[in-house]
Design an enzyme around this catalytic site. Structure first.
Site, short mmCIF file in Angstrom:
data_model
loop_
_atom_site.label_atom_id
_atom_site.label_comp_id
_atom_site.label_asym_id
_atom_site.label_seq_id
_atom_site.Cartn_x
_atom_site.Cartn_y
_atom_site.Cartn_z
CD GLU A 180 78.63 128.07 62.70
OE1 GLU A 180 78.56 128.03 61.45
OE2 GLU A 180 79.17 129.00 63.33
CG ASP A 235 76.13 130.83 61.09
OD1 ASP A 235 75.06 130.34 60.72
OD2 ASP A 235 76.38 131.15 62.27
CG ASP A 262 80.05 133.60 60.38
OD1 ASP A 262 80.46 132.42 60.24
OD2 ASP A 262 79.38 133.98 61.35
CG ASP A 286 83.48 132.23 64.21
OD1 ASP A 286 84.72 132.26 64.11
OD2 ASP A 286 82.83 132.78 65.14
#
Ligand code: 1YM
Length: 681
Positions: A471, A544, A546, A548
């Site tokens: 990412e 990541d 998180d 997203d």
């Protein structure tokens, strides 16, 4: 030390055991069957044979003695109760997992017959539980056995493979009890032990650990998923499950008066329907079976189109068994669907006169459909014996669906037009996709120009090669610097990739990020995907930790699921596990992958409260060296291997996530996020 944990990316739509369907194969005894048949027809007891055969070769009867076989025992007893429900005598079935891993199944049907069966000299219960191939038809007769494929052998097989088994029958004012031990030996004959005013059967058994050497522990979710499916396929029967093993009992109850109509709604949870309600077709036809008696074949079909683009939403069953390979019922459905949609479109001039007919695939795009037939004498074919072979079923299903779907279209012109519009779009998409696919095929044939963003590895041996899909460009940069150049390739993805669940196929191909992945992996897509051509045996998604990152990961998995399913089936897809925390002590760096580990680390290093540590917000915060040390170095990294055990379960998980409703998506993401955090204990 590489630690790779297997997990499925799926939720709970269709039970796991659908992957296997086992049926007793009795080729050894074929001649015995015939002889015995002639002799014992009066009682319909086919072969009177001991249970030693079952204990000697359990695999022949339950397929495997691993976890799936263990659970099969429960299905067998539940099947008998479901048969009683289908015969119209039973409304409730209760399954209980007891402490110590015995299981109780109880129904409120007529109770297994307790009278003596002439030919065995035993009571009906004892005969059913000790004689292999004792058919289910002694007593009053009535409904043929439809559940499962073992045709009444179930009970004795369960008994044979149990340390002990107890049957209590409430019937004709009396309570009757019998206990079997050590693989089915009668321990004191069936006895009347009291009075009652109700009726039913209760069976408790404890699987024999000498047979089930891998595990004798029942899985609540597995049983729950199976029972839910049984409740969908047998509408109106209430089935409950209770687990009394833990401190707190756990329980679920399933009752679907709408049967497979509700099954379709359930599978479509979160998707937007095109045609409103679920369409339902059903019917029955009388057939004369081998022994000259008349029996009925029942067929029901429930269907609903949604605005999705998948064409694999048809789930078929015969006698409550999932027919994974399809068969004549699915063929009959396809025929009728194709004919009805084309006829309607032509007669209402919704299709250009010169345009070719819609294909069956066009008609099936976005369609979720459950086909369920009940047949007195099913023939199974195919590699896994999960393809229905009875040719008469084709006609029955196509007639029912042909007439009733046409009727529905005529009575609901708005729904019909919406369906035709959807099918038309599918046809257009198919043609555009054909063109796009041709381009891709050519590109993967010729000298492959690998995407510019790909930092490839130097090895050409796919078995040792890994593709990291990373990412963001900045993490991609660190990964490129930190990696092992020989075996690790890096493909950075900028931002989010297209949601393939929602997008038309031709658009998907034009999407740059997706095109890059297809070329990098190098094995084509969909029907042309050739897993033997993949350029990397590990495809690692590195995002990541998180929301997203979760989202991107799910988008990627959806893409693989739709376009490169064998990648998931073969276990080639992994999720990288970057650490969440770093603590530096005396120049040494220590990493923690979750909160618990951080606490442990603080203790182990004897850190004072307030000692500073770094919380990584994203991969980009790690430099190349750190990324290598924590996440990419095969000798220390942790990765989760993603496998798809059950296409239908995954379909639901993905569409819950990608569908139109926000709630299931949020729910899944938070569950999924938790699941990731809890991994590295
Ligand atoms: C908890 C399990 O086995 N219920 C059950 C079984 C049977 C009957 C009723 C029954 C059938 C008939 C007549 C008939 C039978 N099972 C078998 C066999 N629940 C459970 N409830 N009267 C009662 O079919 O004519 C034989 S009878 F063989 F399958 F075990």
């Amino acid at each position: 030390m590489e630690e790779e944990k297997k997990e499925t990316a799926a939720a709970d739509a269709v039970p796991e055991e659908d992957r296997f369907t086992y049926r007793a194969v009795d080729s050894d005894n074929e001649s015995t069957v015939e002889k015995a048949d002639a002799k014992y027809t009066a009682d319909n007891i086919q072969v009177l044979e001991g249970l030693e055969a079952v204990r000697k070769r359990p695999g022949m009867y339950i397929g495997t003695t691993a976890a799936a076989g263990l659970h099969h025992l429960v299905w067998e007893i539940v099947d008998n109760a479901i048969d009683e429900a289908l015969a119209g005598y039973c409304k409730h079935i209760e399954v209980t997992i007891n402490p110590g891993n015995s299981v109780t199944v109880q129904d409120d049907g007529r109770g297994i017959p307790v009278d003596k069966v002439a030919k065995s000299g035993l009571s009906g219960v004892e005969t059913a539980y000790t004689m292999l191939h004792a058919g289910g038809k002694f007593g009053e007769g009535g409904g043929y056995k439809v559940s499962g494929g073992l045709h009444g052998v179930g009970a004795s097989v369960v008994n044979a493979l149990s340390l002990w088994c107890e049957v209590t029958v409430h019937k004709d004012g009396g309570v009757y009890f019998v206990r079997f031990e050590d693989g089915g030996k009668i321990k004191g004959h069936l006895e009347r032990i009291g009075d009652c005013s109700d009726s039913g059967t209760k069976v408790t058994f404890l699987p024999d650990p000498a047979i089930f050497t891998e595990t004798t522990v029942f899985n609540y979710e597995t049983i729950k998923n199976h029972l839910r499916q049984m409740a969908f396929l047998n509408g109106g029967v209430r089935i409950s499950l209770t687990d009394n093993r833990g401190e707190q009992p756990q329980s679920d109850t399933f009752l679907f008066n709408g049967g497979i109509k509700e099954y379709v709604s359930f599978i479509n949870t979160g998707k937007t329907p095109i045609n409103g309600e679920v369409i339902f077709c059903s019917g029955a036809e009388e057939v004369t079976i081998l022994d000259g008696t008349n029996e009925r074949i029942y067929a029901e079909v429930a269907m609903q189109w949604t605005d999705h683009y998948n064409s694999d939403g048809v789930y078929s069953f015969c006698n409550n068994i999932s027919t994974k390979e399809g068969g004549t019922h699915v063929e009959g459905f396809n025929l009728a669907l194709n004919r009805t949609v084309n006829d309607y479109a032509r007669s209402f001039k919704l299709l250009d006169e010169k345009a070719p007919n819609f294909t069956t695939d066009d008609c099936r795009e976005g369609l979720t459909c459950v086909i369920s037939v009940k047949h007195p004498n099913p023939q199974y074919e195919g590699q896994t014996k999960t393809k229905l072979g009875n040719s008469e079923v084709r006609k029955i299903v196509s007639t029912i669906v042909g007439q009733q779907l046409k009727q529905y279209f005529l009575e609901h012109p708005d729904a019909a037009k919406a369906v035709v519009e959807k099918v038309k779009t599918a046809a257009k998409g198919r043609m555009a996709a054909q063109a796009a696919r041709e381009t891709i095929r050519k590109s993967s044939l010729g000298v492959t120009t690998l995407p510019g963003k790909l930092a490839d590895c130097s090895s050409k041996n796919p078995e040792e090669c890994e593709l990291y899909i990373v990412e963001g460009d900045s993490a991609g940069g660190s990964a490129k610097t930190g990696r092992d150049r020989k075996t690790q390739a890096i493909l950075p993805l900028r931002g989010k990739i297209l949601n393939v669940e929602k997008a038309r196929e031709d658009r998907i191909f034009k999407n740059g990020e997706i095109g890059n992945m297809i070329t990098a992996i190098g094995a084509g897509i969909r029907d042309n995907f050739d897993v033997s051509k993949i350029r990397y045996h590990k495809i690692v998604i590195m995002t990541d930790a998180d929301v997203d990152g979760d989202h991107i990961r799910i988008l990627l998995l959806t893409f693989f699921y739709r376009f490169m399913k064998p990648l998931l089936e073969g276990g080639y897809v992994y999720i990288a596990q970057p650490p969440l925390y770093k603590v530096e002590v005396k120049g040494n760096a220590y990493y923690a992958y979750n909160d618990d580990q951080l606490e442990e680390l603080k203790k182990a290093l004897d850190l004072k409260p307030g000692y500073p540590f770094q919380r990584y917000k994203g991969l980009g915060e790690m430099d190349a060296q750190q990324l290598w040390e924590t996440t990419m170095d095969p000798s220390v990294r942790k990765m989760i291997r993603i496998t798809i055990d059950d296409a239908a379960r995954a379909e639901k998980a993905f569409s819950d996530l990608m569908g139109d409703e926000v709630e299931p998506r949020k729910d899944f993401i938070s569950r999924n996020a938790k699941f990731v955090q809890n991994l590295d204990i």
